[in-house]
Design a protein around this motif. Sequence first.
Motif, PDB file in Angstrom:
ATOM      1  N   VAL B  81       0.852  -1.192   0.000  1.00  0.00           N
ATOM      2  CA  VAL B  81       0.000   0.000   0.000  1.00  0.00           C
ATOM      3  C   VAL B  81       0.887   1.241   0.000  1.00  0.00           C
ATOM      4  O   VAL B  81       0.677   2.185  -0.770  1.00  0.00           O
ATOM      5  CB  VAL B  81      -0.959  -0.010   1.211  1.00  0.00           C
ATOM      6  N   ARG B  82       1.915   1.238   0.852  1.00  0.00           N
ATOM      7  CA  ARG B  82       2.813   2.404   0.921  1.00  0.00           C
ATOM      8  C   ARG B  82       3.519   2.636  -0.402  1.00  0.00           C
ATOM      9  O   ARG B  82       3.698   3.779  -0.830  1.00  0.00           O
ATOM     10  CB  ARG B  82       3.831   2.204   2.042  1.00  0.00           C
ATOM     11  N   GLU B  83       3.936   1.551  -1.072  1.00  0.00           N
ATOM     12  CA  GLU B  83       4.677   1.700  -2.323  1.00  0.00           C
ATOM     13  C   GLU B  83       3.792   2.058  -3.492  1.00  0.00           C
ATOM     14  O   GLU B  83       4.106   2.932  -4.285  1.00  0.00           O
ATOM     15  CB  GLU B  83       5.317   0.352  -2.659  1.00  0.00           C
ATOM     16  N   ARG B  84       2.648   1.350  -3.612  1.00  0.00           N
ATOM     17  CA  ARG B  84       1.882   1.456  -4.857  1.00  0.00           C
ATOM     18  C   ARG B  84       0.667   2.377  -4.731  1.00  0.00           C
ATOM     19  O   ARG B  84       0.178   2.887  -5.727  1.00  0.00           O
ATOM     20  CB  ARG B  84       1.444   0.064  -5.298  1.00  0.00           C
ATOM     21  N   TYR B  85       0.140   2.537  -3.524  1.00  0.00           N
ATOM     22  CA  TYR B  85      -1.056   3.371  -3.335  1.00  0.00           C
ATOM     23  C   TYR B  85      -0.819   4.368  -2.202  1.00  0.00           C
ATOM     24  O   TYR B  85      -1.545   4.377  -1.207  1.00  0.00           O
ATOM     25  CB  TYR B  85      -2.269   2.487  -3.006  1.00  0.00           C
ATOM     26  N   PRO B  86       0.234   5.210  -2.350  1.00  0.00           N
ATOM     27  CA  PRO B  86       0.580   6.109  -1.247  1.00  0.00           C
ATOM     28  C   PRO B  86      -0.585   7.009  -0.814  1.00  0.00           C
ATOM     29  O   PRO B  86      -0.734   7.299   0.369  1.00  0.00           O
ATOM     30  CB  PRO B  86       1.745   6.940  -1.807  1.00  0.00           C
ATOM     31  N   MET B  87      -1.425   7.389  -1.769  1.00  0.00           N
ATOM     32  CA  MET B  87      -2.562   8.244  -1.430  1.00  0.00           C
ATOM     33  C   MET B  87      -3.511   7.556  -0.440  1.00  0.00           C
ATOM     34  O   MET B  87      -4.078   8.194   0.446  1.00  0.00           O
ATOM     35  CB  MET B  87      -3.309   8.564  -2.724  1.00  0.00           C
ATOM     36  N   LEU B  88      -3.638   6.242  -0.613  1.00  0.00           N
ATOM     37  CA  LEU B  88      -4.513   5.471   0.272  1.00  0.00           C
ATOM     38  C   LEU B  88      -3.923   5.421   1.683  1.00  0.00           C
ATOM     39  O   LEU B  88      -4.624   5.635   2.679  1.00  0.00           O
ATOM     40  CB  LEU B  88      -4.679   4.058  -0.298  1.00  0.00           C
ATOM     41  N   ALA B  89      -2.614   5.150   1.768  1.00  0.00           N
ATOM     42  CA  ALA B  89      -1.956   5.134   3.082  1.00  0.00           C
ATOM     43  C   ALA B  89      -2.101   6.489   3.750  1.00  0.00           C
ATOM     44  O   ALA B  89      -2.429   6.590   4.940  1.00  0.00           O
ATOM     45  CB  ALA B  89      -0.484   4.766   2.922  1.00  0.00           C
ATOM     46  N   ARG B  90      -1.892   7.557   2.960  1.00  0.00           N
ATOM     47  CA  ARG B  90      -1.996   8.921   3.513  1.00  0.00           C
ATOM     48  C   ARG B  90      -3.403   9.204   4.024  1.00  0.00           C
ATOM     49  O   ARG B  90      -3.573   9.840   5.071  1.00  0.00           O
ATOM     50  CB  ARG B  90      -1.650   9.954   2.444  1.00  0.00           C
ATOM     51  N   ALA B  91      -4.419   8.771   3.279  1.00  0.00           N
ATOM     52  CA  ALA B  91      -5.803   9.043   3.685  1.00  0.00           C
ATOM     53  C   ALA B  91      -6.103   8.354   5.014  1.00  0.00           C
ATOM     54  O   ALA B  91      -6.700   8.947   5.910  1.00  0.00           O
ATOM     55  CB  ALA B  91      -6.766   8.575   2.604  1.00  0.00           C
ATOM     56  N   VAL B  92      -5.656   7.108   5.145  1.00  0.00           N
ATOM     57  CA  VAL B  92      -5.950   6.380   6.387  1.00  0.00           C
ATOM     58  C   VAL B  92      -5.200   7.017   7.559  1.00  0.00           C
ATOM     59  O   VAL B  92      -5.758   7.214   8.638  1.00  0.00           O
ATOM     60  CB  VAL B  92      -5.589   4.889   6.241  1.00  0.00           C
ATOM     61  N   LEU B  93      -3.935   7.368   7.327  1.00  0.00           N
ATOM     62  CA  LEU B  93      -3.138   7.971   8.403  1.00  0.00           C
ATOM     63  C   LEU B  93      -3.681   9.334   8.820  1.00  0.00           C
ATOM     64  O   LEU B  93      -3.430   9.789   9.942  1.00  0.00           O
ATOM     65  CB  LEU B  93      -1.673   8.098   7.973  1.00  0.00           C
ATOM     66  N   ALA B  94      -4.412   9.983   7.923  1.00  0.00           N
ATOM     67  CA  ALA B  94      -4.974  11.300   8.255  1.00  0.00           C
ATOM     68  C   ALA B  94      -6.216  11.179   9.135  1.00  0.00           C
ATOM     69  O   ALA B  94      -6.725  12.177   9.631  1.00  0.00           O
ATOM     70  CB  ALA B  94      -5.328  12.055   6.972  1.00  0.00           C
ATOM     71  N   GLY B  95      -6.721   9.966   9.326  1.00  0.00           N
ATOM     72  CA  GLY B  95      -7.986   9.814  10.050  1.00  0.00           C
ATOM     73  C   GLY B  95      -7.803   9.314  11.472  1.00  0.00           C
ATOM     74  O   GLY B  95      -6.892   8.546  11.770  1.00  0.00           O
ATOM     75  N   ALA B  96      -8.656   9.779  12.359  1.00  0.00           N
ATOM     76  CA  ALA B  96      -8.781   9.289  13.733  1.00  0.00           C
ATOM     77  C   ALA B  96      -7.435   9.298  14.473  1.00  0.00           C
ATOM     78  O   ALA B  96      -6.613  10.182  14.258  1.00  0.00           O
ATOM     79  CB  ALA B  96      -9.422   7.906  13.747  1.00  0.00           C
ATOM     80  N   SER B  97      -7.216   8.311  15.357  1.00  0.00           N
ATOM     81  CA  SER B  97      -5.995   8.255  16.173  1.00  0.00           C
ATOM     82  C   SER B  97      -5.383   6.864  16.042  1.00  0.00           C
ATOM     83  O   SER B  97      -6.023   5.941  15.521  1.00  0.00           O
ATOM     84  CB  SER B  97      -6.352   8.496  17.644  1.00  0.00           C
TER      85      SER B  97
END
Lengths: 162, 323
Positions: B81-97
């Motif tokens: 996910v980090r390598e191929r879909y960085p936007m997805l990793a970023r979206a999840v990390l931006a949410g909640a705690s």
Amino acid sequence: MEITLEVNGVPHTVVVDPRISLLDLLRERLELTGSKKGCDHGQCGACTVLIDGRRALSCLALAVAQEGSEITTVEGLAGDGQLHPLQAAFLEHDALQCGYCTPGQLCSAVGMLAERGPSAVTEELTGEPELTAAEIRERMSGNLCRCGAYPNIVTAIAAVAR
Amino acid sequence: MKAFGYARAADPADAVARFRPGTMYLGGGTNLVDLMRLGVAEPEALVDVSRLPLSGIEPEGDGLRVGAAVRNSDLATHPLVRERYPMLARAVLAGASGQVRNMATVAGNLLQRTRCPYFQDVSKPCNKRRPGSGCPAIAGDHANLAVLGHSPACVATHPSDLAVALVALEARVHVTGPGGTRVVPMPGLHRLPGDEPQRDTVLEPGELVTAVTLPAPPPGASLYRKVRERASFAFALVSIAAVLDVAPGGTVAGCRIALGGVAHVPWRAERAERVLRGAPAGEEAFLRAAEAELEGAEPLPRNAYKVPLARNLIVRTLLELTP
Ligand SMILES: Cc1cc2nc3c(=O)[nH]c(=O)nc-3n(C[C@H](O)[C@H](O)[C@H](O)COP(=O)(O)OP(=O)(O)OC[C@H]3O[C@@H](n4cnc5c(N)ncnc54)[C@H](O)[C@@H]3O)c2cc1C
Ligand code: SF4
Ligand code: FES
Ligand code: FES
């Protein structure tokens, strides 16, 4: 319903109403009142415990769903009369005022230091970031402190992270 | 809280077989348990699907298959996910705690309910919670509610960050239910409120989400940006998932834009995308695209700020993605 779970290394078999949270089970049935109820809605982190080694909010976890889980609360962090390094660091760096948020901060920090990978403030997504103050702040953002002891909390965690 | 039964499902078929009217599936519980405590959700029975064997992340063709029970933190930190879909990793990390992400599942995140203050307060009317009772948000507190696609019945927004990225990535949601299995494309899982705001998604009662599949990542650079009232642990006011592919001549070869915090659904900005395709990448075209999208906005008195915010966020993000 009857469930069996381990809390701080001790197995417990208890009959629980499905409505009760893990937090209420710990505090009211097992008399482990270290974990605190700040909001009961997932917003403050005071109830943070480790479930199977990962930090989680005991107020949003149903007790009945914990069959077979291993729970660690703040009471289980110290071992053999020795404070956990984070507990010692919190004392040394004066990382608390009223102390209400402290058990949650400690459990959260223990879980956080075991986590791998990036956070929302990590520049390079694929590496292992260094735990700077900014990283610690972001990773601990689920733990609020009404007394605003954040600067010393960050210092204490950074001292152990090193 | 109303009394309810609890059972842990052994596999997806067992979960579906246990479903009766009044049953709800339980993921990490981070939204559902809270709504039960507030009296907003009153299931007669919970079927726990958080430990189903649906927790794998595996390559599938040129894409990726993500099990419905994968925890949000495991999704965000998975190497593929980090390598191929960085936007997805970023979206999840931006949410909640960190704690919430450790508990929350992929399916639960997509199916979480709105944070509209009236929806969460059972002493107030709300068409989403009690159909036909009215929508006090329209004349009341709607500062963080919708500016696009809302109806006179409901102006709520969908709160998920993950869903915004999945819309831009054209993910597919796999479900199994009493009527068999099917695949629901994103966008298309969430629905606009219309006159049935009680229905957030197109899922039928008893349908269980089993996986989310991602096609190959679209060409180009991508970003997830979230504007909120504090720097961490807050829902989006407006967010954007954007992919931009600029051809060697400087024209836009391809783009995907999805917005969060503006509508009842994670909003795919198709009008903006149409303006951008083939246009010279640059501030002028980006502004035209953003304005084309937001022409359809119908802000309420206290959330009009979201329109310029969304416009500026689109332009800024696309500029940053321009090589
Ligand atoms: C304080 C706080 C802050 C938050 N901030 C953010 C944020 O900034 N951004 C963000 O995106 N989210 C945020 N969240 C929301 C959080 O991400 C969601 O609560 C979480 O993702 C829900 O996942 P869950 O597994 O706990 O779902 P649950 O609470 O277990 O379930 C949610 C819904 O999904 C249904 N469901 C669960 N699994 C399935 C399945 N497999 N098939 C069918 N139906 C299913 C349930 O029946 C329920 O209706 C926040 C939450 C809290 C408490
Ligand atoms: S905006 Fe929707 S969720 Fe909020 S009060 Fe109106 S009907 Fe209910
Ligand atoms: S008591 Fe659980 S997060 Fe506040
Ligand atoms: S020390 Fe008082 S709440 Fe943190």
